[in-house]
Design a protein around this motif. Structure first.
Motif, PDB file in Angstrom:
ATOM      1  N   GLU A  41      35.262  -9.593  84.222  1.00  0.00           N
ATOM      2  CA  GLU A  41      34.984 -10.078  85.616  1.00  0.00           C
ATOM      3  C   GLU A  41      33.734 -10.475  86.027  1.00  0.00           C
ATOM      4  O   GLU A  41      33.672 -11.153  86.987  1.00  0.00           O
ATOM      5  N   THR A  42      32.525 -10.001  85.286  1.00  0.00           N
ATOM      6  CA  THR A  42      31.338 -10.204  85.544  1.00  0.00           C
ATOM      7  C   THR A  42      30.956 -11.507  85.223  1.00  0.00           C
ATOM      8  O   THR A  42      30.263 -12.036  85.737  1.00  0.00           O
ATOM      9  N   SER A  43      31.773 -12.196  84.257  1.00  0.00           N
ATOM     10  CA  SER A  43      31.584 -13.620  84.077  1.00  0.00           C
ATOM     11  C   SER A  43      32.200 -14.411  85.118  1.00  0.00           C
ATOM     12  O   SER A  43      31.924 -15.789  84.966  1.00  0.00           O
ATOM     13  N   TYR A  44      32.717 -13.920  86.032  1.00  0.00           N
ATOM     14  CA  TYR A  44      33.479 -14.834  87.080  1.00  0.00           C
ATOM     15  C   TYR A  44      32.198 -15.287  87.999  1.00  0.00           C
ATOM     16  O   TYR A  44      32.608 -15.985  89.183  1.00  0.00           O
ATOM     17  N   TYR A  45      31.200 -14.796  87.975  1.00  0.00           N
ATOM     18  CA  TYR A  45      30.060 -15.006  88.968  1.00  0.00           C
ATOM     19  C   TYR A  45      28.886 -15.549  88.273  1.00  0.00           C
ATOM     20  O   TYR A  45      28.656 -15.402  87.098  1.00  0.00           O
ATOM     21  N   ASP A  61      40.360 -21.697  88.423  1.00  0.00           N
ATOM     22  CA  ASP A  61      40.646 -22.471  87.259  1.00  0.00           C
ATOM     23  C   ASP A  61      39.852 -21.842  86.138  1.00  0.00           C
ATOM     24  O   ASP A  61      40.283 -21.789  85.170  1.00  0.00           O
ATOM     25  N   MET A  62      38.305 -21.389  86.459  1.00  0.00           N
ATOM     26  CA  MET A  62      37.796 -20.732  85.373  1.00  0.00           C
ATOM     27  C   MET A  62      38.258 -19.585  84.917  1.00  0.00           C
ATOM     28  O   MET A  62      38.130 -19.061  83.799  1.00  0.00           O
ATOM     29  N   LYS A  63      38.638 -18.804  85.931  1.00  0.00           N
ATOM     30  CA  LYS A  63      39.248 -17.390  85.555  1.00  0.00           C
ATOM     31  C   LYS A  63      40.393 -17.532  84.810  1.00  0.00           C
ATOM     32  O   LYS A  63      40.633 -16.907  83.835  1.00  0.00           O
ATOM     33  N   ASN A  64      41.460 -18.517  85.201  1.00  0.00           N
ATOM     34  CA  ASN A  64      42.571 -18.832  84.534  1.00  0.00           C
ATOM     35  C   ASN A  64      42.175 -19.234  82.862  1.00  0.00           C
ATOM     36  O   ASN A  64      42.859 -18.987  82.216  1.00  0.00           O
ATOM     37  N   ALA A  65      41.018 -19.934  82.858  1.00  0.00           N
ATOM     38  CA  ALA A  65      40.724 -20.494  81.533  1.00  0.00           C
ATOM     39  C   ALA A  65      40.479 -19.313  80.578  1.00  0.00           C
ATOM     40  O   ALA A  65      40.731 -19.319  79.446  1.00  0.00           O
ATOM     41  N   GLN A  66      39.689 -18.311  81.215  1.00  0.00           N
ATOM     42  CA  GLN A  66      39.293 -17.233  80.472  1.00  0.00           C
ATOM     43  C   GLN A  66      40.484 -16.146  79.939  1.00  0.00           C
ATOM     44  O   GLN A  66      40.680 -15.687  79.000  1.00  0.00           O
ATOM     45  N   ARG A  67      41.472 -16.193  81.022  1.00  0.00           N
ATOM     46  CA  ARG A  67      42.646 -15.492  80.479  1.00  0.00           C
ATOM     47  C   ARG A  67      43.469 -16.246  79.508  1.00  0.00           C
ATOM     48  O   ARG A  67      44.045 -15.454  78.756  1.00  0.00           O
ATOM     49  N   ASN A  68      43.686 -17.579  79.798  1.00  0.00           N
ATOM     50  CA  ASN A  68      44.288 -18.237  78.723  1.00  0.00           C
ATOM     51  C   ASN A  68      43.524 -18.066  77.385  1.00  0.00           C
ATOM     52  O   ASN A  68      44.234 -17.829  76.356  1.00  0.00           O
ATOM     53  N   GLU A  93      43.624  -7.634  80.197  1.00  0.00           N
ATOM     54  CA  GLU A  93      43.030  -6.966  81.347  1.00  0.00           C
ATOM     55  C   GLU A  93      42.089  -7.607  81.788  1.00  0.00           C
ATOM     56  O   GLU A  93      41.556  -8.375  81.259  1.00  0.00           O
ATOM     57  N   GLU A  94      41.822  -7.139  83.022  1.00  0.00           N
ATOM     58  CA  GLU A  94      40.547  -7.812  83.733  1.00  0.00           C
ATOM     59  C   GLU A  94      39.774  -6.738  84.227  1.00  0.00           C
ATOM     60  O   GLU A  94      40.141  -5.561  84.804  1.00  0.00           O
ATOM     61  N   GLY A  95      38.223  -6.790  84.162  1.00  0.00           N
ATOM     62  CA  GLY A  95      37.365  -5.983  84.489  1.00  0.00           C
ATOM     63  C   GLY A  95      36.181  -5.937  83.945  1.00  0.00           C
ATOM     64  O   GLY A  95      36.076  -6.925  83.031  1.00  0.00           O
ATOM     65  N   ILE A  96      35.429  -4.840  83.937  1.00  0.00           N
ATOM     66  CA  ILE A  96      34.214  -4.616  83.025  1.00  0.00           C
ATOM     67  C   ILE A  96      34.532  -4.089  81.640  1.00  0.00           C
ATOM     68  O   ILE A  96      35.220  -3.059  81.805  1.00  0.00           O
TER      69      ILE A  96
END
Length: 148
Positions: A41-45, A61-68, A93-96
């Motif tokens: 999640e720290t890479s969302y910023y 969409d960048m968050k979704n790209a990381q999940r994909n 999972e999402e988070g640190i």
């Protein structure tokens, strides 16, 4: 000896080596295996032009790209497991990452072995915040196997 094993995967060579070891241990012990990839999640910023400016969220969409990307890592890893005759569940999972791994996979979910690569793909975070692997080794309440 081990009945519930979690292996963390980030697509790095070390995490691939960890997968191979986790599969071998799961086969030997007839254990449940869970493949885990943590979207950081720290890479969302990203930082503004100065630290005092603060953080600005990245587009969804960048968050979704990381999940994909995390899901693709798990899909490939699960295919390897199946080829080795091991059934594995998958969890994005999402988070640190270091906190998610320690809190969820050594404390809350009852795993008796965590398998992790000695270093992963995120060198910048490792320099700024410390190694995920080192944090897991210091803070996990279960057995940790470091592969690399």
């Amino acid at each position: 000896m081990f009945k519930n094993i979690a292996v963390t995967l980030d697509g790095s060579e070390n995490s691939n080596d960890a997968l191979i070891q986790a599969v071998d241990i799961a086969k030997t012990n007839n254990a449940n295996l869970t493949l885990v990839s943590v979207v950081n999640e720290t890479s969302y910023y990203y930082m503004g032009n100065a630290v005092t400016v603060g953080a600005t969220p990245l587009p969804t969409d960048m968050k979704n790209a990381q999940r994909n990307a995390a899901q693709k890592i798990l899909d490939k890893s699960q295919a390897y497991c199946m080829g080795q005759g091991v059934t594995a569940s998958m969890k994005v999972e999402e988070g640190i990452p270091k906190r998610v791994i320690v809190d969820a996979y050594s404390r809350e979910k009852g795993y008796d072995l965590l398998v992790i690569g000695k270093s992963g793909t995120d060198a910048i975070s490792r320099v700024l915040m410390g190694s995920t692997t080192a944090y897991v080794v210091r803070n996990a309440t279960t057995t940790v196997m470091v592969v690399g």
